[in-house]
Design a protein around this motif. Structure first.
Motif, short mmCIF file in Angstrom:
data_model
loop_
_atom_site.label_atom_id
_atom_site.label_comp_id
_atom_site.label_asym_id
_atom_site.label_seq_id
_atom_site.Cartn_x
_atom_site.Cartn_y
_atom_site.Cartn_z
N TYR A 135 -1.86 -8.61 9.97
CA TYR A 135 -1.53 -7.47 9.12
C TYR A 135 -2.73 -6.92 8.35
O TYR A 135 -2.90 -5.70 8.26
CB TYR A 135 -0.38 -7.83 8.18
CG TYR A 135 0.96 -7.80 8.86
CD1 TYR A 135 1.55 -6.60 9.24
CD2 TYR A 135 1.64 -8.98 9.15
CE1 TYR A 135 2.77 -6.58 9.89
CE2 TYR A 135 2.86 -8.97 9.80
CZ TYR A 135 3.42 -7.76 10.17
OH TYR A 135 4.64 -7.74 10.82
N PRO A 136 -3.59 -7.77 7.75
CA PRO A 136 -4.77 -7.20 7.07
C PRO A 136 -5.65 -6.38 8.01
O PRO A 136 -6.16 -5.32 7.63
CB PRO A 136 -5.51 -8.44 6.55
CG PRO A 136 -4.46 -9.48 6.41
CD PRO A 136 -3.50 -9.22 7.52
N CYS A 171 -7.44 -1.12 9.51
CA CYS A 171 -7.62 -0.19 10.63
C CYS A 171 -7.11 1.20 10.27
O CYS A 171 -7.81 2.20 10.42
CB CYS A 171 -6.90 -0.72 11.86
SG CYS A 171 -6.57 0.52 13.14
N TRP A 172 -5.88 1.29 9.76
CA TRP A 172 -5.30 2.59 9.46
C TRP A 172 -5.88 3.21 8.19
O TRP A 172 -5.90 4.44 8.05
CB TRP A 172 -3.78 2.49 9.39
CG TRP A 172 -3.19 2.13 10.71
CD1 TRP A 172 -2.46 1.02 11.02
CD2 TRP A 172 -3.32 2.86 11.93
NE1 TRP A 172 -2.13 1.01 12.35
CE2 TRP A 172 -2.65 2.12 12.94
CE3 TRP A 172 -3.95 4.06 12.29
CZ2 TRP A 172 -2.57 2.55 14.26
CZ3 TRP A 172 -3.88 4.48 13.61
CH2 TRP A 172 -3.20 3.74 14.57
N LEU A 173 -6.39 2.37 7.28
CA LEU A 173 -7.12 2.91 6.13
C LEU A 173 -8.42 3.59 6.58
O LEU A 173 -8.74 4.71 6.15
CB LEU A 173 -7.43 1.79 5.13
CG LEU A 173 -8.26 2.19 3.90
CD1 LEU A 173 -7.54 3.26 3.08
CD2 LEU A 173 -8.56 0.97 3.04
N LEU A 174 -9.15 2.93 7.48
CA LEU A 174 -10.38 3.52 8.01
C LEU A 174 -10.07 4.77 8.82
O LEU A 174 -10.81 5.76 8.78
CB LEU A 174 -11.11 2.49 8.88
CG LEU A 174 -11.67 1.27 8.16
CD1 LEU A 174 -12.26 0.28 9.15
CD2 LEU A 174 -12.73 1.69 7.14
N SER A 175 -8.96 4.75 9.57
CA SER A 175 -8.56 5.92 10.34
C SER A 175 -8.22 7.09 9.41
O SER A 175 -8.56 8.25 9.71
CB SER A 175 -7.35 5.58 11.21
OG SER A 175 -6.93 6.70 11.96
N SER A 189 1.54 -0.73 16.46
CA SER A 189 1.66 0.72 16.57
C SER A 189 2.52 1.30 15.45
O SER A 189 2.25 2.39 14.95
CB SER A 189 2.25 1.09 17.93
OG SER A 189 1.40 0.68 18.98
N MET A 190 3.58 0.58 15.06
CA MET A 190 4.46 1.10 14.01
C MET A 190 3.73 1.23 12.68
O MET A 190 4.08 2.07 11.85
CB MET A 190 5.67 0.17 13.85
CG MET A 190 6.71 0.32 14.94
SD MET A 190 7.35 2.01 15.08
CE MET A 190 8.09 2.21 13.46
N LEU A 191 2.70 0.41 12.46
CA LEU A 191 1.94 0.51 11.21
C LEU A 191 1.10 1.77 11.15
O LEU A 191 0.47 2.04 10.12
CB LEU A 191 1.05 -0.73 11.05
CG LEU A 191 1.82 -2.03 10.76
CD1 LEU A 191 0.88 -3.23 10.82
CD2 LEU A 191 2.50 -1.97 9.40
N LEU A 192 1.08 2.56 12.21
CA LEU A 192 0.39 3.85 12.19
C LEU A 192 0.87 4.72 11.03
O LEU A 192 0.09 5.52 10.50
CB LEU A 192 0.63 4.58 13.52
CG LEU A 192 0.11 6.02 13.65
CD1 LEU A 192 -0.38 6.27 15.07
CD2 LEU A 192 1.22 7.05 13.33
#
Length: 318
Positions: A24-25, A30-34, A266-269
């Motif tokens: 999870y981290p 990943c999505w923060l950087l995205s 993918s859901m964490l997108l």
């Protein structure tokens, strides 16, 4: 990047739980950087043309990741020789067009609005998977798609019913809608293509293919005097887009898929949309518009219907 099924999984329940917990981290970062990509691209939009930004991000991210996947170079070369046109087509849709459209759209719309619209892409993926792959959609997913579509229309029309009637839409938001569609189509094409290569090496190949397709667009910009401003701001934004927001983000996504599985990763997108809104407020001074909130509510309702509601035994198939 969209997930590709990973065959390796921890063998024991305890090991699986530990792997998920540690995954999870990686996924959140990943999505923060995205999300930071939207902020950097919006910040530098007046100084760097969209296709130049797209080309250099893809090319540099590919160059950074290429040594990391050195163990797979043989398999990558074999795939490149056997299916070059497919790799170029998928890379062009999912990386060149998707990113180029985002950067175009950010010239005329807020990063926050762009992040909300991009949350539509998983819903679009479900619909395209039904049309292209023949996957069952189901009643709840269909209702979710309709709700999310309504939310998207509210956003691109800025909540103006007359704009919907007369088809008057903001060009920036239409670019972002096109980007979300390209990402959804790319996801479906990846499922259908079954390249048979691990995720990160495949990402590197697709980054290279995407950069190759973006190069003519960038050259066209140069010949039309839309030269990239390689000043401090431009170089700083490009360094982020290629490094933390490019190579590192793709690497972390790969790790999160390995640890969490493709579906959960993918859901964490959807965290990306939240991060974009927060970062845009803190760094760009953006705020949510009324139509953003209304549209987001419809999209969230659509996501809930499509992903959380379980079909009943008698539910019809669409």
């Amino acid at each position: 990047m969209q997930a590709i099924p990973i065959t390796h999984r921890p063998e024991t329940p305890a090991a699986a739980a530990m792997a998920s917990l540690s995954g999870y981290p990686a996924a959140v970062l990943c999505w923060l950087l995205s999300a930071g990509v939207y902020i950097a691209a919006k910040w530098v939009a007046p100084e760097m043309p969209p296709w130049g930004l797209c080309f250099w991000r893809l090319a540099l991210a590919c160059a950074i990741l290429l040594p990391i996947v050195h163990r797979h170079h043989g398999a990558m070369l074999s795939l490149l020789k056997s299916r070059p046109l497919e790799l170029v087509a998928v890379g062009a849709i999912g990386l060149t067009l998707c990113q180029g459209m985002i950067y175009h759209g950010l010239n005329d719309t807020d990063a926050t609005t762009a992040g909300i619209i991009m949350a539509m892409s998983p819903i679009m993926t479900m619909v395209l998977a039904r049309l292209v792959l023949g996957e069952a959609l189901g009643l709840w997913k269909a209702l979710g798609a309709v709700a999310a579509l309504a939310g998207m229309l509210v956003i691109v029309a800025h909540g103006d019913l007359t704009a919907l009637i007369h088809l008057r839409f903001n060009a920036g938001e239409l670019w972002i809608v096109g980007s979300a569609f390209c990402w959804a189509l790319y996801t479906v094409l990846l499922r259908r293509s079954k390249f048979g290569l691990e995720l990160l090496p495949l990402v590197v190949l697709l980054l290279g293919a995407g950069a190759l397709v973006a190069l003519p667009f960038h050259l066209w910009e140069i010949f039309n005097d839309e030269r990239s401003a390689m000043n401090f701001h431009g170089l700083l934004a490009l360094a982020y887009l290629a490094g933390p927001g490019g190579a590192l983000m793709y690497y972390l996504y790969n790790k999160s898929v390995e640890m969490l599985g493709a579906s959960r990763a993918s859901m964490l997108l959807y965290l990306q949309t939240l991060f974009v809104a927060v970062l845009a407020y803190l760094l760009l001074g953006e705020s949510l518009h009324d139509y953003d909130l209304v549209g987001a509510a419809f999209i969230i309702a659509g996501i809930v219907l499509a992903t959380l509601m379980k079909p009943s035994a008698v539910a019809g198939r669409i």
